[in-house]
Scaffold this motif. Structure first.
Motif, PDB file in Angstrom:
ATOM      1  N   MET A   1       0.847  -1.192   0.000  1.00  0.00           N
ATOM      2  CA  MET A   1       0.000   0.000   0.000  1.00  0.00           C
ATOM      3  C   MET A   1       0.888   1.250   0.000  1.00  0.00           C
ATOM      4  SD  MET A   1      -2.933   1.170   2.749  1.00  0.00           S
ATOM      5  CE  MET A   1      -3.921  -0.269   2.368  1.00  0.00           C
ATOM      6  N   LEU A   2       0.504   2.223  -0.802  1.00  0.00           N
ATOM      7  CA  LEU A   2       1.271   3.459  -0.906  1.00  0.00           C
ATOM      8  C   LEU A   2       1.148   4.248   0.392  1.00  0.00           C
ATOM      9  CD1 LEU A   2       2.916   5.176  -2.908  1.00  0.00           C
ATOM     10  CD2 LEU A   2       0.783   6.281  -3.574  1.00  0.00           C
ATOM     11  N   SER A   3       2.285   4.599   0.993  1.00  0.00           N
ATOM     12  CA  SER A   3       2.247   5.324   2.259  1.00  0.00           C
ATOM     13  C   SER A   3       1.708   6.730   2.041  1.00  0.00           C
ATOM     14  CB  SER A   3       3.647   5.387   2.873  1.00  0.00           C
ATOM     15  OG  SER A   3       4.440   6.344   2.204  1.00  0.00           O
ATOM     16  N   GLU A   4       1.136   7.292   3.098  1.00  0.00           N
ATOM     17  CA  GLU A   4       0.582   8.639   3.004  1.00  0.00           C
ATOM     18  C   GLU A   4       1.679   9.661   2.720  1.00  0.00           C
ATOM     19  OE1 GLU A   4      -2.539   9.770   2.833  1.00  0.00           O
ATOM     20  OE2 GLU A   4      -3.014   7.644   2.700  1.00  0.00           O
ATOM     21  N   THR A   5       2.876   9.421   3.258  1.00  0.00           N
ATOM     22  CA  THR A   5       3.982  10.350   3.011  1.00  0.00           C
ATOM     23  C   THR A   5       4.335  10.381   1.534  1.00  0.00           C
ATOM     24  OG1 THR A   5       4.906  10.032   5.221  1.00  0.00           O
ATOM     25  CG2 THR A   5       6.391  10.873   3.525  1.00  0.00           C
ATOM     26  N   ILE A   6       4.478   9.198   0.921  1.00  0.00           N
ATOM     27  CA  ILE A   6       4.822   9.126  -0.501  1.00  0.00           C
ATOM     28  C   ILE A   6       3.700   9.710  -1.342  1.00  0.00           C
ATOM     29  CG2 ILE A   6       5.370   7.594  -2.418  1.00  0.00           C
ATOM     30  CD1 ILE A   6       7.579   7.890  -0.314  1.00  0.00           C
ATOM     31  N   ARG A   7       2.466   9.389  -0.998  1.00  0.00           N
ATOM     32  CA  ARG A   7       1.321   9.919  -1.744  1.00  0.00           C
ATOM     33  C   ARG A   7       1.299  11.451  -1.686  1.00  0.00           C
ATOM     34  NH1 ARG A   7      -3.038   7.016  -2.875  1.00  0.00           N
ATOM     35  NH2 ARG A   7      -2.662   5.622  -1.110  1.00  0.00           N
ATOM     36  N   ALA A   8       1.534  11.993  -0.497  1.00  0.00           N
ATOM     37  CA  ALA A   8       1.496  13.447  -0.328  1.00  0.00           C
ATOM     38  C   ALA A   8       2.636  14.120  -1.088  1.00  0.00           C
ATOM     39  CB  ALA A   8       1.564  13.798   1.155  1.00  0.00           C
ATOM     40  N   LEU A   9       3.822  13.516  -1.056  1.00  0.00           N
ATOM     41  CA  LEU A   9       4.963  14.115  -1.742  1.00  0.00           C
ATOM     42  C   LEU A   9       4.795  14.059  -3.255  1.00  0.00           C
ATOM     43  CD1 LEU A   9       7.926  12.803   0.437  1.00  0.00           C
ATOM     44  CD2 LEU A   9       7.013  15.124   0.353  1.00  0.00           C
ATOM     45  N   GLN A  10       4.306  12.921  -3.783  1.00  0.00           N
ATOM     46  CA  GLN A  10       4.102  12.838  -5.227  1.00  0.00           C
ATOM     47  C   GLN A  10       3.015  13.805  -5.678  1.00  0.00           C
ATOM     48  OE1 GLN A  10       5.675  10.390  -8.033  1.00  0.00           O
ATOM     49  NE2 GLN A  10       5.257  12.553  -8.323  1.00  0.00           N
ATOM     50  N   SER A  11       1.975  13.961  -4.867  1.00  0.00           N
ATOM     51  CA  SER A  11       0.921  14.925  -5.180  1.00  0.00           C
ATOM     52  C   SER A  11       1.486  16.339  -5.205  1.00  0.00           C
ATOM     53  CB  SER A  11      -0.201  14.826  -4.145  1.00  0.00           C
ATOM     54  OG  SER A  11      -1.169  15.836  -4.355  1.00  0.00           O
ATOM     55  N   TYR A  12       2.339  16.653  -4.230  1.00  0.00           N
ATOM     56  CA  TYR A  12       2.951  17.986  -4.184  1.00  0.00           C
ATOM     57  C   TYR A  12       3.810  18.220  -5.423  1.00  0.00           C
ATOM     58  CZ  TYR A  12       5.669  21.965  -2.591  1.00  0.00           C
ATOM     59  OH  TYR A  12       6.255  23.198  -2.497  1.00  0.00           O
ATOM     60  N   ILE A  13       4.624  17.236  -5.776  1.00  0.00           N
ATOM     61  CA  ILE A  13       5.499  17.365  -6.944  1.00  0.00           C
ATOM     62  C   ILE A  13       4.669  17.569  -8.208  1.00  0.00           C
ATOM     63  CG2 ILE A  13       7.141  16.113  -8.401  1.00  0.00           C
ATOM     64  CD1 ILE A  13       8.146  14.781  -5.761  1.00  0.00           C
ATOM     65  N   ARG A  14       3.571  16.835  -8.313  1.00  0.00           N
ATOM     66  CA  ARG A  14       2.710  16.951  -9.500  1.00  0.00           C
ATOM     67  C   ARG A  14       2.074  18.347  -9.579  1.00  0.00           C
ATOM     68  NH1 ARG A  14      -0.088  12.928  -8.375  1.00  0.00           N
ATOM     69  NH2 ARG A  14       1.026  11.362  -9.594  1.00  0.00           N
ATOM     70  N   LEU A  15       1.576  18.831  -8.458  1.00  0.00           N
ATOM     71  CA  LEU A  15       0.910  20.138  -8.448  1.00  0.00           C
ATOM     72  C   LEU A  15       1.887  21.278  -8.716  1.00  0.00           C
ATOM     73  CD1 LEU A  15      -1.490  19.628  -5.411  1.00  0.00           C
ATOM     74  CD2 LEU A  15      -2.168  19.905  -7.799  1.00  0.00           C
ATOM     75  N   THR A  16       3.059  21.217  -8.103  1.00  0.00           N
ATOM     76  CA  THR A  16       4.014  22.309  -8.283  1.00  0.00           C
ATOM     77  C   THR A  16       4.669  22.268  -9.660  1.00  0.00           C
ATOM     78  OG1 THR A  16       5.708  20.990  -7.144  1.00  0.00           O
ATOM     79  CG2 THR A  16       4.493  22.606  -5.836  1.00  0.00           C
ATOM     80  N   ALA A  17       4.818  21.070 -10.239  1.00  0.00           N
ATOM     81  CA  ALA A  17       5.368  20.982 -11.594  1.00  0.00           C
ATOM     82  C   ALA A  17       4.445  21.663 -12.595  1.00  0.00           C
ATOM     83  CB  ALA A  17       5.584  19.522 -11.987  1.00  0.00           C
ATOM     84  N   ALA A  18       3.147  21.610 -12.318  1.00  0.00           N
ATOM     85  CA  ALA A  18       2.168  22.210 -13.229  1.00  0.00           C
ATOM     86  C   ALA A  18       2.052  23.719 -13.048  1.00  0.00           C
ATOM     87  CB  ALA A  18       0.803  21.561 -13.011  1.00  0.00           C
ATOM     88  N   LYS A  19       2.563  24.228 -11.941  1.00  0.00           N
ATOM     89  CA  LYS A  19       2.439  25.657 -11.659  1.00  0.00           C
ATOM     90  C   LYS A  19       3.351  26.444 -12.596  1.00  0.00           C
ATOM     91  CE  LYS A  19       1.743  28.466  -7.534  1.00  0.00           C
ATOM     92  NZ  LYS A  19       1.913  28.519  -6.062  1.00  0.00           N
ATOM     93  N   PHE A  20       2.811  27.458 -13.228  1.00  0.00           N
ATOM     94  CA  PHE A  20       3.541  28.310 -14.174  1.00  0.00           C
ATOM     95  C   PHE A  20       3.988  27.546 -15.428  1.00  0.00           C
ATOM     96  CE2 PHE A  20       4.851  29.947  -9.856  1.00  0.00           C
ATOM     97  CZ  PHE A  20       3.855  30.901  -9.802  1.00  0.00           C
ATOM     98  N   ARG A  21       3.408  26.370 -15.680  1.00  0.00           N
ATOM     99  CA  ARG A  21       3.715  25.614 -16.885  1.00  0.00           C
ATOM    100  C   ARG A  21       2.427  25.290 -17.632  1.00  0.00           C
ATOM    101  NH1 ARG A  21       7.589  22.962 -13.300  1.00  0.00           N
ATOM    102  NH2 ARG A  21       9.689  22.995 -14.182  1.00  0.00           N
ATOM    103  N   GLU A  22       2.562  25.068 -18.924  1.00  0.00           N
ATOM    104  CA  GLU A  22       1.447  24.532 -19.696  1.00  0.00           C
ATOM    105  C   GLU A  22       1.395  23.031 -19.447  1.00  0.00           C
ATOM    106  OE1 GLU A  22       0.513  23.874 -24.381  1.00  0.00           O
ATOM    107  OE2 GLU A  22       1.149  25.890 -23.777  1.00  0.00           O
ATOM    108  N   THR A  23       0.199  22.486 -19.316  1.00  0.00           N
ATOM    109  CA  THR A  23       0.064  21.057 -19.040  1.00  0.00           C
ATOM    110  C   THR A  23      -0.830  20.387 -20.072  1.00  0.00           C
ATOM    111  OG1 THR A  23      -1.849  21.353 -17.568  1.00  0.00           O
ATOM    112  CG2 THR A  23       0.349  21.443 -16.564  1.00  0.00           C
ATOM    113  N   GLU A  24      -0.653  19.082 -20.182  1.00  0.00           N
ATOM    114  CA  GLU A  24      -1.451  18.286 -21.112  1.00  0.00           C
ATOM    115  C   GLU A  24      -1.649  16.902 -20.509  1.00  0.00           C
ATOM    116  OE1 GLU A  24      -1.338  16.903 -25.841  1.00  0.00           O
ATOM    117  OE2 GLU A  24       0.462  17.733 -24.876  1.00  0.00           O
ATOM    118  N   ARG A  25      -2.884  16.436 -20.507  1.00  0.00           N
ATOM    119  CA  ARG A  25      -3.183  15.103 -20.006  1.00  0.00           C
ATOM    120  C   ARG A  25      -3.076  14.113 -21.163  1.00  0.00           C
ATOM    121  NH1 ARG A  25      -3.013  11.785 -15.913  1.00  0.00           N
ATOM    122  NH2 ARG A  25      -3.493  13.590 -14.603  1.00  0.00           N
ATOM    123  N   ILE A  26      -2.178  13.125 -21.032  1.00  0.00           N
ATOM    124  CA  ILE A  26      -1.960  12.106 -22.060  1.00  0.00           C
ATOM    125  C   ILE A  26      -2.052  10.745 -21.377  1.00  0.00           C
ATOM    126  CG2 ILE A  26      -0.391  11.204 -23.818  1.00  0.00           C
ATOM    127  CD1 ILE A  26       0.926  14.003 -23.851  1.00  0.00           C
ATOM    128  N   GLY A  27      -3.196  10.078 -21.517  1.00  0.00           N
ATOM    129  CA  GLY A  27      -3.393   8.805 -20.831  1.00  0.00           C
ATOM    130  C   GLY A  27      -3.183   8.983 -19.339  1.00  0.00           C
TER     131      GLY A  27
END
Length: 252
Positions: A1-27
């Motif tokens: 099971m994915l730990s809450e720490t890893i889930r929270a960090l990956q979510s943070y990385i995903r959200l901040t990577a999209a900030k000030f960038r153009e994004t596209e959902r591909i699959g």
């Protein structure tokens, strides 16, 4: 099971990577494009947690980056997407590197000696931020350190914490940031010191400075990914401990 720490960090990385960038959902991928630079370190995709990408999804992602003249590239925590690496390698992607993701929680930070002849200063004006960014560009070996000096909106507002190392001559010789805090997480990034001032404890001192400031602002999980060389050992002295692994893959 994915730990809450890893889930929270990956979510943070995903959200901040999209900030000030153009994004596209591909699959199952979120592709992020930094319009002001073609650097592969600023243009990359992140898979969804637990994704098992189909080969057609990988092909579509690769084509999307190539249409923009960019290197197809991904960054993600292996624990968050354990099946993705094997599929990507099978589709022709190669491993650039594996880097530890290190965390420093409140109460863990270790005080560092004050570097002789160096003052740590929070840049407060656009001009000071531009000086800091230029020093970082020099430290990271940019071909033209005078390009891309404009601070981000978060830096100008102070939401992103910044610190610069200033020599007695007034020269700015290093810098770094702690990104805007989101759900208690923030990333220490861009820690750089120009060549003539390295091995004096400046990087460790800037890291401690930013980490303490982030904790004071409510950051519970202050994390970073160390670069090559002695960086991991330097950050360990400040109190950071390895909590996960980040993988970078690309295809020519």
């Amino acid at each position: 099971m994915l730990s809450e720490t890893i889930r929270a960090l990956q979510s943070y990385i995903r959200l901040t990577a999209a900030k000030f960038r153009e994004t596209e959902r591909i699959g199952p991928f979120l592709a992020t494009y930094y319009l002001e630079s073609s650097s592969p370190f600023l243009n990359y995709a992140i898979p969804d947690d637990g994704a098992v990408p189909a080969k057609d999804d990988v092909a579509a992602l690769t084509e999307a980056f190539r249409k923009r003249g960019l290197v197809p590239r991904l960054e993600f925590l292996t624990e968050a997407v354990p099946a993705a690496e094997a599929v990507l390698v099978e589709c022709g992607y190669t491993l650039e590197r594996r880097v530890p993701l290190m965390i420093c929680s409140p109460g863990q930070v270790v005080g560092q000696p004050e570097p002789a002849g160096i003052s740590l200063v929070t840049p407060k004006t656009e001009g000071e931020l531009r000086q800091m960014i230029r020093a970082q560009n020099v430290a990271f070996g940019e071909d033209d350190p005078d390009l891309h000096l404009d601070p981000s909106p978060d830096q100008l507002s102070g939401e992103t914490l910044s610190v610069m190392a200033v020599a007695e001559t007034g020269e700015v010789v290093g810098g770094g940031v702690a990104t805007a805090i989101l759900d208690g997480a923030t990333e220490i990034a861009g820690i750089g010191v120009v060549e003539g001032y390295r091995s004096r404890g400046i990087a460790a001192a800037m890291t401690e400075y930013l980490t303490r400031e982030a904790h004071a602002r409510g950051g519970r999980s202050v994390f970073l990914t160390p670069g090559a060389g002695q960086a991991e050992r330097v950050y360990g002295r400040v109190g950071f401990e390895t909590a996960a692994e980040c993988v970078h893959l690309s295809v020519v």
